[in-house]
Design a protein around this motif. Structure first.
Motif, mmCIF file in Angstrom:
data_model
loop_
_atom_site.group_PDB
_atom_site.id
_atom_site.type_symbol
_atom_site.label_atom_id
_atom_site.label_comp_id
_atom_site.label_asym_id
_atom_site.label_seq_id
_atom_site.Cartn_x
_atom_site.Cartn_y
_atom_site.Cartn_z
ATOM 1 N N MET A 1 0.792 -1.292 0.084
ATOM 2 C CA MET A 1 -0.059 -0.125 -0.052
ATOM 3 C C MET A 1 1.091 1.292 0.157
ATOM 4 N N ILE A 2 0.320 2.352 -0.606
ATOM 5 C CA ILE A 2 1.236 3.428 -0.738
ATOM 6 C C ILE A 2 0.389 4.645 -0.441
ATOM 7 N N ASP A 3 0.980 5.770 -0.097
ATOM 8 C CA ASP A 3 0.448 6.934 0.106
ATOM 9 C C ASP A 3 0.622 7.799 -1.250
ATOM 10 N N SER A 4 -0.249 8.056 -2.125
ATOM 11 C CA SER A 4 0.175 8.804 -3.396
ATOM 12 C C SER A 4 0.356 10.413 -3.112
ATOM 13 N N HIS A 5 0.062 10.769 -2.137
ATOM 14 C CA HIS A 5 0.125 12.392 -1.886
ATOM 15 C C HIS A 5 0.219 12.578 -0.320
ATOM 16 N N CYS A 6 1.374 13.199 0.154
ATOM 17 C CA CYS A 6 1.218 13.762 1.315
ATOM 18 C C CYS A 6 2.269 14.706 1.633
ATOM 19 N N PRO A 224 0.219 9.325 6.901
ATOM 20 C CA PRO A 224 0.216 8.075 5.972
ATOM 21 C C PRO A 224 -0.333 7.024 6.453
ATOM 22 N N ALA A 225 -0.157 6.704 7.495
ATOM 23 C CA ALA A 225 -0.739 5.150 8.029
ATOM 24 C C ALA A 225 -2.021 5.236 7.821
ATOM 25 N N TRP A 226 -2.891 6.482 8.027
ATOM 26 C CA TRP A 226 -4.441 6.300 7.887
ATOM 27 C C TRP A 226 -4.889 6.281 6.121
ATOM 28 N N VAL A 227 -4.166 5.930 5.593
ATOM 29 C CA VAL A 227 -4.324 5.802 4.138
ATOM 30 C C VAL A 227 -5.102 4.585 3.998
ATOM 31 N N ALA A 228 -4.928 3.824 4.863
ATOM 32 C CA ALA A 228 -5.638 2.256 5.151
ATOM 33 C C ALA A 228 -7.042 2.788 5.277
ATOM 34 N N ALA A 229 -7.409 3.773 5.941
ATOM 35 C CA ALA A 229 -9.060 3.707 6.015
ATOM 36 C C ALA A 229 -9.553 4.262 4.648
ATOM 37 N N VAL A 230 -8.864 4.947 4.024
ATOM 38 C CA VAL A 230 -9.346 5.203 2.461
ATOM 39 C C VAL A 230 -9.574 3.964 1.900
ATOM 40 N N VAL A 231 -8.442 3.308 1.849
ATOM 41 C CA VAL A 231 -8.552 1.805 0.899
ATOM 42 C C VAL A 231 -9.609 1.040 1.480
ATOM 43 N N ASP A 232 -10.072 0.886 2.694
ATOM 44 C CA ASP A 232 -11.032 0.285 3.269
ATOM 45 C C ASP A 232 -12.258 0.734 2.685
ATOM 46 N N ARG A 233 -12.383 2.112 2.702
ATOM 47 C CA ARG A 233 -13.763 2.603 2.043
ATOM 48 C C ARG A 233 -13.907 2.142 0.542
ATOM 49 N N LEU A 234 -12.863 2.493 0.074
ATOM 50 C CA LEU A 234 -12.998 2.316 -1.451
ATOM 51 C C LEU A 234 -12.990 0.863 -1.885
ATOM 52 N N ALA A 235 -12.412 -0.025 -1.054
ATOM 53 C CA ALA A 235 -12.756 -1.641 -1.299
ATOM 54 C C ALA A 235 -14.031 -1.839 -1.240
ATOM 55 N N GLU A 236 -14.808 -1.397 -0.029
ATOM 56 C CA GLU A 236 -16.339 -1.556 0.200
ATOM 57 C C GLU A 236 -17.211 -1.076 -0.994
ATOM 58 N N LEU A 237 -16.765 0.347 -1.397
ATOM 59 C CA LEU A 237 -17.561 0.717 -2.718
ATOM 60 C C LEU A 237 -17.483 -0.060 -3.754
ATOM 61 N N ARG A 238 -16.223 -0.772 -3.952
ATOM 62 C CA ARG A 238 -15.905 -1.325 -5.300
ATOM 63 C C ARG A 238 -16.245 -2.721 -5.295
ATOM 64 N N THR A 240 -14.675 -5.247 -3.552
ATOM 65 C CA THR A 240 -13.325 -5.990 -3.481
ATOM 66 C C THR A 240 -12.739 -5.954 -2.233
ATOM 67 N N THR A 241 -11.506 -6.664 -1.926
ATOM 68 C CA THR A 241 -10.934 -6.701 -0.543
ATOM 69 C C THR A 241 -10.054 -5.587 -0.331
ATOM 70 N N ALA A 242 -9.901 -5.295 0.947
ATOM 71 C CA ALA A 242 -8.900 -4.277 1.003
ATOM 72 C C ALA A 242 -7.459 -4.816 0.701
ATOM 73 N N ALA A 243 -7.222 -6.063 0.844
ATOM 74 C CA ALA A 243 -5.960 -6.465 0.324
ATOM 75 C C ALA A 243 -5.881 -6.293 -1.185
ATOM 76 N N ALA A 244 -6.708 -6.681 -1.768
ATOM 77 C CA ALA A 244 -6.585 -6.419 -3.353
ATOM 78 C C ALA A 244 -6.195 -5.125 -3.837
ATOM 79 N N LEU A 245 -7.093 -4.361 -3.226
ATOM 80 C CA LEU A 245 -7.047 -2.873 -3.588
ATOM 81 C C LEU A 245 -5.646 -2.382 -3.288
ATOM 82 N N ARG A 246 -5.141 -2.915 -2.083
ATOM 83 C CA ARG A 246 -4.023 -2.249 -1.751
ATOM 84 C C ARG A 246 -2.860 -2.667 -2.694
ATOM 85 N N GLU A 247 -2.935 -4.110 -3.139
ATOM 86 C CA GLU A 247 -1.847 -4.167 -4.236
ATOM 87 C C GLU A 247 -1.870 -3.635 -5.694
ATOM 88 N N ARG A 248 -3.414 -3.326 -5.869
ATOM 89 C CA ARG A 248 -3.686 -2.932 -7.080
ATOM 90 C C ARG A 248 -3.312 -1.450 -7.253
#
Length: 263
Positions: A1-6, A224-238, A240-248
């Motif tokens: 997982m990466i924080d693409s803007h901070c 940056p640690a809290w980018v995980a919360a964004v991933v979790d919400r987007l994974a739910e919307l899309r 998919t799993t948070a793990a898959a979205l982190r990798e993608r």
């Protein structure tokens, strides 16, 4: 997982940068894109500390529209000034954040437009992606990106706050779209609708730290640690799993900006 803007070189992290990096790594964040404003000398100085604390970090350097007014009456200096700022840091992988901000109008609009135009040209010349900031100036932002001189430039609309129509316009131009903690806010239905339609290979996630902390941290200094919360919400919307979205999103970041390191 990466924080693409901070903004890790911001004053907000001066007292506990190493702790912030430790928490990011513990949360599974393997790297970040740290934004530097070329007009703020202290950020360039702090960037050295950021790089030492987190070697996986890469940098984007640009003139924020809020500070474009510094070039009023001397627009011809933009190219050389920004070129030196980009060259000063070897880990620079993008020009940004750049664009237009008509909400605050801290700089004259005509100066914002010309500074943006010149930064696009420099990015194109150096084959670097751009990181776009646009607020209450979407139509003019797209107009500048559609000019012949901008043809072929690539990049990302950071901290996306539009709806599906704006997302489609960005995608049609070949741009990526990055979602921040705003996507977790209760009132952000239009943003979430946009987040559902962006293809996997154009989707990025970010914190914009120290700003815009996601739910459940809203109101606190973001990190940056809290980018995980964004991933979790987007994974739910899309759906998919948070793990898959982190990798993608990590793969998508690498395709646009290059590998940001590990750890």
């Amino acid at each position: 997982m990466i924080d693409s803007h901070c903004h890790l070189a911001d004053d907000a992290f001066e007292g506990d940068l190493e702790e912030v990096v430790t928490r990011a790594r513990a949360a599974g964040v393997t790297g970040a894109l740290c934004i530097l404003d070329a007009t703020i000398a202290k950020e360039a100085e702090r960037a050295t500390a950021v790089e030492a604390a987190w070697p996986a970090v890469r940098f984007a350097v640009g003139i924020h529209p809020h500070h474009a007014g510094a070039f009023t009456g001397r627009l011809d200096e933009v190219d050389a000034f920004l070129g030196r700022a980009v060259d000063a840091r070897g880990a620079t992988v993008a020009v940004g954040e750049i664009g237009l901000d008509y909400h605050y109008d801290f700089a004259p609009r005509e100066v914002q437009r010309e500074v943006f135009r010149r930064q696009i040209a420099l990015a194109r010349e150096r084959d670097l992606p751009i990181v776009i900031h646009t607020r209450e100036a979407e139509d003019e932002t797209f107009e500048l990106l559609e000019e012949p001189a901008a043809r072929g430039v690539r990049g990302v609309f950071h901290c996306f706050t539009g709806g599906p129509e704006m997302a489609r316009r960005a995608l049609d131009l070949g741009f990526h779209v990055s979602f921040s903690g705003i996507a977790t806010f209760r009132s952000a239905d239009e943003i979430r609708a946009a987040a559902r339609l962006v293809p996997d290979d154009r989707l990025l996630v970010e914190t914009d730290a120290p700003y815009l902390a996601p739910v459940p941290h809203r109101g606190k200094r973001n990190e940056p640690a809290w980018v995980a919360a964004v991933v979790d919400r987007l994974a739910e919307l899309r759906e998919t799993t948070a793990a898959a979205l982190r990798e993608r999103t990590l793969t998508t970041f690498g395709a646009l900006f290059g590998t940001a390191g590990s750890g």
